[in-house]
Write an enzyme that holds these catalytic residues in place. Structure first.
Site, mmCIF file in Angstrom:
data_model
loop_
_atom_site.group_PDB
_atom_site.id
_atom_site.type_symbol
_atom_site.label_atom_id
_atom_site.label_comp_id
_atom_site.label_asym_id
_atom_site.label_seq_id
_atom_site.Cartn_x
_atom_site.Cartn_y
_atom_site.Cartn_z
ATOM 1 N N ARG A 178 0.811 -1.238 0.000
ATOM 2 C CA ARG A 178 0.000 0.000 0.000
ATOM 3 C C ARG A 178 0.839 1.280 0.000
ATOM 4 N NH1 ARG A 178 -2.853 -3.074 3.787
ATOM 5 N NH2 ARG A 178 -4.616 -4.118 2.802
ATOM 6 N N LYS B 166 2.735 12.072 -10.167
ATOM 7 C CA LYS B 166 1.812 11.296 -11.011
ATOM 8 C C LYS B 166 2.533 10.024 -11.437
ATOM 9 C CE LYS B 166 -1.203 14.764 -13.113
ATOM 10 N NZ LYS B 166 -1.616 15.398 -14.382
ATOM 11 N N GLU C 48 8.675 20.869 -23.196
ATOM 12 C CA GLU C 48 8.046 20.894 -21.860
ATOM 13 C C GLU C 48 8.598 22.042 -21.019
ATOM 14 O OE1 GLU C 48 5.535 19.071 -21.111
ATOM 15 O OE2 GLU C 48 5.595 17.491 -22.622
ATOM 16 N N LYS D 234 6.875 24.152 -11.826
ATOM 17 C CA LYS D 234 5.970 23.016 -11.620
ATOM 18 C C LYS D 234 5.789 22.717 -10.128
ATOM 19 C CE LYS D 234 4.708 18.328 -12.792
ATOM 20 N NZ LYS D 234 4.800 17.168 -13.671
ATOM 21 N N GLU E 148 -4.668 17.877 -8.917
ATOM 22 C CA GLU E 148 -5.267 18.436 -10.132
ATOM 23 C C GLU E 148 -6.762 18.706 -10.000
ATOM 24 O OE1 GLU E 148 -3.395 17.081 -13.792
ATOM 25 O OE2 GLU E 148 -5.301 17.325 -14.824
ATOM 26 N N ARG F 52 -3.493 22.789 -11.523
ATOM 27 C CA ARG F 52 -2.577 21.825 -12.158
ATOM 28 C C ARG F 52 -3.041 21.455 -13.577
ATOM 29 N NH1 ARG F 52 0.570 16.650 -9.337
ATOM 30 N NH2 ARG F 52 1.727 16.102 -11.216
ATOM 31 N N ASN G 52 -1.533 21.237 -18.861
ATOM 32 C CA ASN G 52 -1.878 20.536 -20.095
ATOM 33 C C ASN G 52 -1.980 21.458 -21.308
ATOM 34 O OD1 ASN G 52 -2.293 17.773 -19.092
ATOM 35 N ND2 ASN G 52 -3.861 18.735 -17.836
ATOM 36 N N HIS H 34 -1.959 20.109 -24.883
ATOM 37 C CA HIS H 34 -2.080 18.651 -24.829
ATOM 38 C C HIS H 34 -3.276 18.111 -25.590
ATOM 39 C CE1 HIS H 34 0.836 17.256 -21.510
ATOM 40 N NE2 HIS H 34 1.266 18.393 -22.027
ATOM 41 N N HIS I 120 -2.429 15.500 -28.198
ATOM 42 C CA HIS I 120 -2.815 14.081 -28.161
ATOM 43 C C HIS I 120 -3.489 13.683 -29.458
ATOM 44 C CE1 HIS I 120 -2.773 13.870 -23.498
ATOM 45 N NE2 HIS I 120 -1.628 13.508 -24.014
ATOM 46 N N HIS J 266 5.941 12.953 -28.134
ATOM 47 C CA HIS J 266 4.977 13.690 -27.312
ATOM 48 C C HIS J 266 5.343 15.189 -27.218
ATOM 49 C CE1 HIS J 266 2.144 14.553 -24.163
ATOM 50 N NE2 HIS J 266 3.127 15.009 -23.396
HETATM 51 P P1 NAD Z 1 11.195 7.448 -22.347
HETATM 52 O O1 NAD Z 1 11.224 7.104 -20.929
HETATM 53 O O2 NAD Z 1 10.617 6.451 -23.296
HETATM 54 O O3 NAD Z 1 12.669 7.840 -22.824
HETATM 55 C C1 NAD Z 1 12.859 8.229 -24.167
HETATM 56 C C2 NAD Z 1 13.968 7.378 -24.828
HETATM 57 O O4 NAD Z 1 15.233 7.784 -24.320
HETATM 58 C C3 NAD Z 1 13.863 5.891 -24.525
HETATM 59 O O5 NAD Z 1 14.267 5.179 -25.672
HETATM 60 C C4 NAD Z 1 14.882 5.692 -23.401
HETATM 61 O O6 NAD Z 1 15.374 4.371 -23.310
HETATM 62 C C5 NAD Z 1 15.963 6.642 -23.841
HETATM 63 N N1 NAD Z 1 16.828 7.165 -22.788
HETATM 64 C C6 NAD Z 1 16.475 7.561 -21.550
HETATM 65 N N2 NAD Z 1 17.516 8.161 -20.953
HETATM 66 C C7 NAD Z 1 18.558 8.098 -21.812
HETATM 67 C C8 NAD Z 1 19.888 8.557 -21.774
HETATM 68 N N3 NAD Z 1 20.336 9.285 -20.752
HETATM 69 N N4 NAD Z 1 20.683 8.300 -22.832
HETATM 70 C C9 NAD Z 1 20.202 7.635 -23.911
HETATM 71 N N5 NAD Z 1 18.948 7.208 -24.038
HETATM 72 C C10 NAD Z 1 18.122 7.458 -22.985
HETATM 73 O O7 NAD Z 1 10.363 8.801 -22.604
HETATM 74 P P2 NAD Z 1 10.291 10.172 -21.818
HETATM 75 O O8 NAD Z 1 10.072 11.187 -22.856
HETATM 76 O O9 NAD Z 1 11.377 10.339 -20.837
HETATM 77 O O10 NAD Z 1 8.939 9.992 -20.976
HETATM 78 C C11 NAD Z 1 7.707 9.774 -21.602
HETATM 79 C C12 NAD Z 1 6.768 9.144 -20.593
HETATM 80 O O11 NAD Z 1 6.589 10.034 -19.512
HETATM 81 C C13 NAD Z 1 5.392 8.826 -21.147
HETATM 82 O O12 NAD Z 1 5.008 7.543 -20.710
HETATM 83 C C14 NAD Z 1 4.505 9.868 -20.500
HETATM 84 O O13 NAD Z 1 3.181 9.421 -20.300
HETATM 85 C C15 NAD Z 1 5.214 10.094 -19.192
HETATM 86 N N6 NAD Z 1 4.964 11.395 -18.559
HETATM 87 C C16 NAD Z 1 4.623 11.390 -17.257
HETATM 88 C C17 NAD Z 1 4.418 12.589 -16.611
HETATM 89 C C18 NAD Z 1 4.101 12.587 -15.150
HETATM 90 O O14 NAD Z 1 3.789 13.648 -14.605
HETATM 91 N N7 NAD Z 1 4.205 11.464 -14.479
HETATM 92 C C19 NAD Z 1 4.580 13.801 -17.288
HETATM 93 C C20 NAD Z 1 4.949 13.767 -18.629
HETATM 94 C C21 NAD Z 1 5.152 12.540 -19.265
HETATM 95 N N1 GLY Z 2 2.563 16.515 -16.611
HETATM 96 C C1 GLY Z 2 1.438 17.146 -16.026
HETATM 97 C C2 GLY Z 2 1.384 17.044 -14.538
HETATM 98 O O1 GLY Z 2 2.293 16.556 -13.913
HETATM 99 O O2 GLY Z 2 0.412 17.429 -13.991
#
Ligand code: NAD
Ligand code: GLY
Length: 364
Positions: free
Chosen positions: A123, A145, A187, A229, A239, A243, A247, A250, A254, A267
Site C-alpha cells: 500500500r 503522477k 516541456e 511546476k 489536479e 494543475r 496541459n 495537450h 494528443h 509527445h
Molecule cells: P522514455 O522514458 O521512453 O525515454 C525516451 C527514450 O530515451 C527511450 O528510448 C529511453 O530508453 C531513452 N533514454 C532515456 N535516458 C537516456 C539517456 N540518458 N541516454 C540515452 N537514451 C536514454 O520517454 P520520456 O520522454 O522520458 O517519458 C515519456 C513518458 O513520460 C510517457 O510515458 C509519458 O506518459 C510520461 N509522462 C509522465 C508525466 C508525469 O507527470 N508522471 C509527465 C509527462 C510525461
Molecule cells: N505533466 C502534467 C502534470 O504533472 O500534472
C-alpha cells in the site's frame, strides 16, 4: 571548464515534501541520494537502454543494502500492468519490507512505472527518481503522477504517489538522442508559456545556448521549469484546478499523436504544435489580442528545433473527433487550456467546435 552549479528546489507538501536536485555527477554522489533511502531493501527499476549506460554508477553507491534490479524493454508499450506485476514479484523475491525503496533510473516510462510499483507494494513504499531524459527531469519525475497504460488507452491506471527525492544528473543527457532532447525542451517552454512570462523572455535570450546544450544554461532552464511546476503541485497536488493548466497544448497534441499513430511526432513535438494551435485559437476567440505572443512562441520553438506546423496529410475533422475524447472534457463539450498571452494560460470550458475546426483547417 567549471562544473555547472547544483540547483535544489523544494516541493512543499507537508510531511511528503522533498527536494529536486539538479546538477553534475549526481549519480556518483551516493552520499546525496542514499540519504533519501530509509530501509535495508532497494529495487532499481530501469530499462535495457539506460541500464547499460548508468546502472554501474548507481550500483557503486548501494553498499550495505540488499538490492536487486528489474529491467523493462525500451518503449512506451512496456509501461504496462504486466511489468508492474513483474516488478512487484521482484520486490517479493527481495523480501522487501515496508521501509524498502524503489529507485527509478530512466526516462518518464521507467519513472511512471517504478512510482506506481512503489505506490502498490504494501500500500505504498518510498521511491526516488534518478531521471535520465530531459522530459523526465523537467516534468514526469516531479509531482507524483505515477501509472501505466492499458490497451484501452495511455495512463489510464495510476496513483498520486510522491517520490522521497529527485536527483537529476544532467551528465546523463550527453547520451540522450537529439530529438528526445528537443522534445524535452518543449516541456520547458510549456511551463514558461503557461505561467511565467519572465522565464519565457529568459528562454528567448538563451535559446541558442540551450539548443547547443550549454551546461549552465541547461541546468538553469531545468531548475526554473521544475520550480514553476513545484509551485503548481504544492498548490494543487491532485489536479483539482490550477494543475490542469500544465496541459497547455495537450488536447491538440494528443489528437496529433494519435492521428500520426504515435510514430509521426514524439509527445513533446506534438505539445509544441499543440501550443501554437492553442495560441491561434485564443486569438480567434478574442482572448488574446497579441499576435506578437503567438509569433514569439513560434519563433522560440523554431529556434529550439521543434515543429510548429501540423504534419502534412492530417485531416482537421479527424483531429477534432480525436479531441472530443480528451479526459478534460465535461458533459460532451470541449474544455481546453488556452491563454491570454505569454504566461497567462486559462482553463476554458464549452469551447465551440466550429472555432476549433476553423483553426485546424487554417493550419493544415
Ligand atoms: P522514455 O522514458 O521512453 O525515454 C525516451 C527514450 O530515451 C527511450 O528510448 C529511453 O530508453 C531513452 N533514454 C532515456 N535516458 C537516456 C539517456 N540518458 N541516454 C540515452 N537514451 C536514454 O520517454 P520520456 O520522454 O522520458 O517519458 C515519456 C513518458 O513520460 C510517457 O510515458 C509519458 O506518459 C510520461 N509522462 C509522465 C508525466 C508525469 O507527470 N508522471 C509527465 C509527462 C510525461
Ligand atoms: N505533466 C502534467 C502534470 O504533472 O500534472
Amino acid at each position: 571548464m567549471n562544473a555547472p552549479a547544483t540547483h535544489t528546489i523544494d516541493v512543499t507538501l507537508g510531511a511528503r515534501s522533498y527536494h529536486v536536485h539538479i546538477g553534475h555527477g549526481l549519480l556518483d554522489d551516493s552520499a546525496l541520494w542514499r540519504g533519501a533511502i530509509r530501509g535495508r531493501h532497494a529495487l532499481v527499476i530501469s530499462n535495457t537502454t539506460v541500464a547499460p549506460l548508468y546502472l554501474e554508477r548507481v550500483a557503486k553507491g548501494m553498499d550495505g543494502l540488499q538490492w536487486d534490479t528489474f529491467l523493462i524493454d525500451d518503449g512506451e508499450a512496456h509501461k504496462s500492468f504486466d511489468n508492474v506485476g513483474r516488478a512487484l514479484a521482484a520486490l517479493a523475491k527481495l523480501g522487501a519490507t515496508r521501509d524498502a525503496c524503489v529507485i527509478a533510473l530512466g526516462g518518464g516510462v521507467v519513472g511512471d512505472l517504478a512510482g506506481f510499483t512503489a505506490a502498490c507494494w504494501m500500500r505504498g513504499i518510498d521511491f526516488i527518481q534518478l531521471p535520465t531524459t530531459l522530459l523526465a527531469m523537467v516534468d514526469s519525475s516531479v509531482g507524483g503522477k505515477t501509472g501505466v497504460n492499458l490497451p484501452a488507452g495511455k495512463n489510464l491506471v495510476g496513483a498520486f504517489h510522491q517520490p522521497r527525492g529527485v536527483f537529476a544528473d544532467i551528465d546523463t543527457l550527453a547520451t540522450l538522442p537529439e530529438r528526445e532532447f528537443r522534445a524535452g525542451l518543449a516541456e520547458v517552454v510549456k511551463g514558461a508559456a503557461i505561467g511565467d512570462a519572465e522565464f519565457f523572455a529568459w528562454l528567448e535570450a538563451h535559446a541558442d545556448a540551450l539548443a547547443a546544450r550549454d551546461q549552465d544554461v541547461m541546468a538553469e532552464a531545468i531548475a526554473r521549469k521544475v520550480a514553476y511546476k513545484a509551485g503548481v503541485v504544492a498548490r494543487d497536488e491532485t489536479e483539482q484546478g490550477e494543475r490542469t493548466l500544465l496541459n497547455l497544448g495537450h488536447t491538440f497534441g494528443h489528437a496529433l499523436e494519435t492521428a500520426g499513430r504515435y510514430t509521426t511526432l514524439l509527445h513533446g513535438e506534438a505539445v509544441a504544435v499543440g501550443m501554437v494551435l492553442a495560441a491561434q485559437l485564443s486569438q480567434q476567440l478574442g482572448m488574446s489580442t497579441l499576435d506578437d505572443d503567438t509569433l514569439r512562441l513560434q519563433r522560440l520553438l523554431d529556434t529550439l528545433g521543434l515543429p510548429t506546423d501540423v504534419p502534412p496529410g492530417m485531416d482537421p475533422q479527424q483531429l477534432l473527433t480525436l479531441m472530443r475524447l480528451d479526459k478534460k472534457n465535461t458533459a460532451g463539450t470541449l474544455r481546453l487550456i488556452l491563454w491570454r498571452g505569454i504566461g497567462r494560460a486559462e482553463i476554458v470550458a464549452g469551447v465551440n467546435e466550429a472555432d476549433v475546426l476553423a483553426v485546424l483547417q487554417a493550419a493544415v
